[in-house]
Scaffold this motif. Sequence first.
Motif, PDB file in Angstrom:
ATOM      1  N   GLN A  20       5.756  -8.149  -6.311  1.00  0.00           N
ATOM      2  CA  GLN A  20       5.982  -7.490  -7.596  1.00  0.00           C
ATOM      3  C   GLN A  20       6.104  -8.494  -8.723  1.00  0.00           C
ATOM      4  O   GLN A  20       5.570  -8.288  -9.814  1.00  0.00           O
ATOM      5  N   GLU A  21       6.792  -9.595  -8.492  1.00  0.00           N
ATOM      6  CA  GLU A  21       6.955 -10.608  -9.534  1.00  0.00           C
ATOM      7  C   GLU A  21       5.609 -11.206  -9.947  1.00  0.00           C
ATOM      8  O   GLU A  21       5.342 -11.391 -11.138  1.00  0.00           O
ATOM      9  N   VAL A  22       4.767 -11.491  -8.971  1.00  0.00           N
ATOM     10  CA  VAL A  22       3.457 -12.061  -9.299  1.00  0.00           C
ATOM     11  C   VAL A  22       2.569 -11.003  -9.941  1.00  0.00           C
ATOM     12  O   VAL A  22       1.859 -11.279 -10.910  1.00  0.00           O
ATOM     13  N   ALA A  23       2.619  -9.790  -9.435  1.00  0.00           N
ATOM     14  CA  ALA A  23       1.824  -8.700 -10.012  1.00  0.00           C
ATOM     15  C   ALA A  23       2.208  -8.469 -11.474  1.00  0.00           C
ATOM     16  O   ALA A  23       1.336  -8.286 -12.329  1.00  0.00           O
ATOM     17  N   ASP A  24       3.498  -8.485 -11.773  1.00  0.00           N
ATOM     18  CA  ASP A  24       3.950  -8.317 -13.158  1.00  0.00           C
ATOM     19  C   ASP A  24       3.416  -9.446 -14.045  1.00  0.00           C
ATOM     20  O   ASP A  24       3.011  -9.197 -15.183  1.00  0.00           O
ATOM     21  N   LEU A  25       3.411 -10.652 -13.523  1.00  0.00           N
ATOM     22  CA  LEU A  25       2.929 -11.806 -14.278  1.00  0.00           C
ATOM     23  C   LEU A  25       1.485 -11.615 -14.725  1.00  0.00           C
ATOM     24  O   LEU A  25       1.125 -11.967 -15.844  1.00  0.00           O
ATOM     25  N   ILE A  26       0.657 -11.048 -13.867  1.00  0.00           N
ATOM     26  CA  ILE A  26      -0.767 -10.903 -14.192  1.00  0.00           C
ATOM     27  C   ILE A  26      -1.123  -9.482 -14.604  1.00  0.00           C
ATOM     28  O   ILE A  26      -2.295  -9.124 -14.657  1.00  0.00           O
ATOM     29  N   SER A  27      -0.100  -8.690 -14.887  1.00  0.00           N
ATOM     30  CA  SER A  27      -0.283  -7.306 -15.365  1.00  0.00           C
ATOM     31  C   SER A  27      -1.142  -6.476 -14.409  1.00  0.00           C
ATOM     32  O   SER A  27      -2.116  -5.841 -14.797  1.00  0.00           O
ATOM     33  N   MET A  28      -0.734  -6.495 -13.156  1.00  0.00           N
ATOM     34  CA  MET A  28      -1.452  -5.760 -12.127  1.00  0.00           C
ATOM     35  C   MET A  28      -0.446  -4.939 -11.326  1.00  0.00           C
ATOM     36  O   MET A  28       0.686  -5.377 -11.107  1.00  0.00           O
ATOM     37  N   HIS A  29      -0.840  -3.752 -10.913  1.00  0.00           N
ATOM     38  CA  HIS A  29       0.020  -2.933 -10.065  1.00  0.00           C
ATOM     39  C   HIS A  29       0.229  -3.661  -8.740  1.00  0.00           C
ATOM     40  O   HIS A  29      -0.682  -4.304  -8.220  1.00  0.00           O
ATOM     41  N   ARG A  30       1.434  -3.562  -8.197  1.00  0.00           N
ATOM     42  CA  ARG A  30       1.749  -4.284  -6.967  1.00  0.00           C
ATOM     43  C   ARG A  30       0.807  -3.942  -5.817  1.00  0.00           C
ATOM     44  O   ARG A  30       0.401  -4.810  -5.037  1.00  0.00           O
ATOM     45  N   ASN A  32      -2.314  -3.130  -5.977  1.00  0.00           N
ATOM     46  CA  ASN A  32      -3.580  -3.837  -6.192  1.00  0.00           C
ATOM     47  C   ASN A  32      -3.418  -5.330  -5.909  1.00  0.00           C
ATOM     48  O   ASN A  32      -4.307  -5.963  -5.342  1.00  0.00           O
ATOM     49  N   TYR A  33      -2.269  -5.875  -6.305  1.00  0.00           N
ATOM     50  CA  TYR A  33      -2.021  -7.286  -6.017  1.00  0.00           C
ATOM     51  C   TYR A  33      -1.970  -7.522  -4.507  1.00  0.00           C
ATOM     52  O   TYR A  33      -2.484  -8.525  -4.010  1.00  0.00           O
ATOM     53  N   SER A  34      -1.394  -6.608  -3.776  1.00  0.00           N
ATOM     54  CA  SER A  34      -1.348  -6.717  -2.317  1.00  0.00           C
ATOM     55  C   SER A  34      -2.757  -6.840  -1.747  1.00  0.00           C
ATOM     56  O   SER A  34      -3.000  -7.610  -0.808  1.00  0.00           O
ATOM     57  N   ARG A  35      -3.688  -6.117  -2.335  1.00  0.00           N
ATOM     58  CA  ARG A  35      -5.083  -6.173  -1.889  1.00  0.00           C
ATOM     59  C   ARG A  35      -5.701  -7.542  -2.184  1.00  0.00           C
ATOM     60  O   ARG A  35      -6.605  -7.978  -1.463  1.00  0.00           O
ATOM     61  N   VAL A  36      -5.214  -8.223  -3.203  1.00  0.00           N
ATOM     62  CA  VAL A  36      -5.676  -9.587  -3.486  1.00  0.00           C
ATOM     63  C   VAL A  36      -5.283 -10.493  -2.316  1.00  0.00           C
ATOM     64  O   VAL A  36      -6.100 -11.274  -1.810  1.00  0.00           O
ATOM     65  N   ASP A  40      -9.070  -8.072  -0.154  1.00  0.00           N
ATOM     66  CA  ASP A  40      -9.815  -6.856  -0.481  1.00  0.00           C
ATOM     67  C   ASP A  40     -10.099  -6.705  -1.971  1.00  0.00           C
ATOM     68  O   ASP A  40     -10.776  -5.767  -2.371  1.00  0.00           O
ATOM     69  N   ARG A  41      -9.550  -7.597  -2.768  1.00  0.00           N
ATOM     70  CA  ARG A  41      -9.754  -7.537  -4.216  1.00  0.00           C
ATOM     71  C   ARG A  41      -9.777  -8.954  -4.771  1.00  0.00           C
ATOM     72  O   ARG A  41      -9.060  -9.826  -4.289  1.00  0.00           O
ATOM     73  N   ASP A  42     -10.599  -9.171  -5.781  1.00  0.00           N
ATOM     74  CA  ASP A  42     -10.696 -10.483  -6.408  1.00  0.00           C
ATOM     75  C   ASP A  42      -9.824 -10.552  -7.653  1.00  0.00           C
ATOM     76  O   ASP A  42      -9.434  -9.525  -8.211  1.00  0.00           O
ATOM     77  N   LEU A  43      -9.536 -11.778  -8.069  1.00  0.00           N
ATOM     78  CA  LEU A  43      -8.788 -12.020  -9.300  1.00  0.00           C
ATOM     79  C   LEU A  43      -9.711 -12.621 -10.346  1.00  0.00           C
ATOM     80  O   LEU A  43     -10.652 -13.346 -10.010  1.00  0.00           O
ATOM     81  N   SER A  44      -9.392 -12.366 -11.594  1.00  0.00           N
ATOM     82  CA  SER A  44     -10.118 -13.019 -12.678  1.00  0.00           C
ATOM     83  C   SER A  44      -9.670 -14.478 -12.756  1.00  0.00           C
ATOM     84  O   SER A  44      -8.597 -14.848 -12.256  1.00  0.00           O
TER      85      SER A  44
END
Length: 62
Positions: A20-30, A32-36, A40-44
């Motif tokens: 959650q802390e990292v997801a908040d930092l990059i403005s992403m739902h937790r 979706n961040y879990s999928r990173v 299963d998901r890429d980051l910009s």
Amino acid sequence: MEHIGKNIRKIREEKGYTQQEVADLISMHRSNYSRVETGDRDLSIEAINKIAQFFHMLSTSW
């Protein structure tokens, strides 16, 4: 070849941060961040830079 999410997860856990802390930092739902982290998901590039700076792994001066 390992995906970046696996490396981010390892560093995040070593430093004691939650998803959650990292997801908040990059403005992403937790979720979706879990999928990173599972690959299963890429980051910009911008999100990767924010995470690297947050973990003190990237110099802000070039």
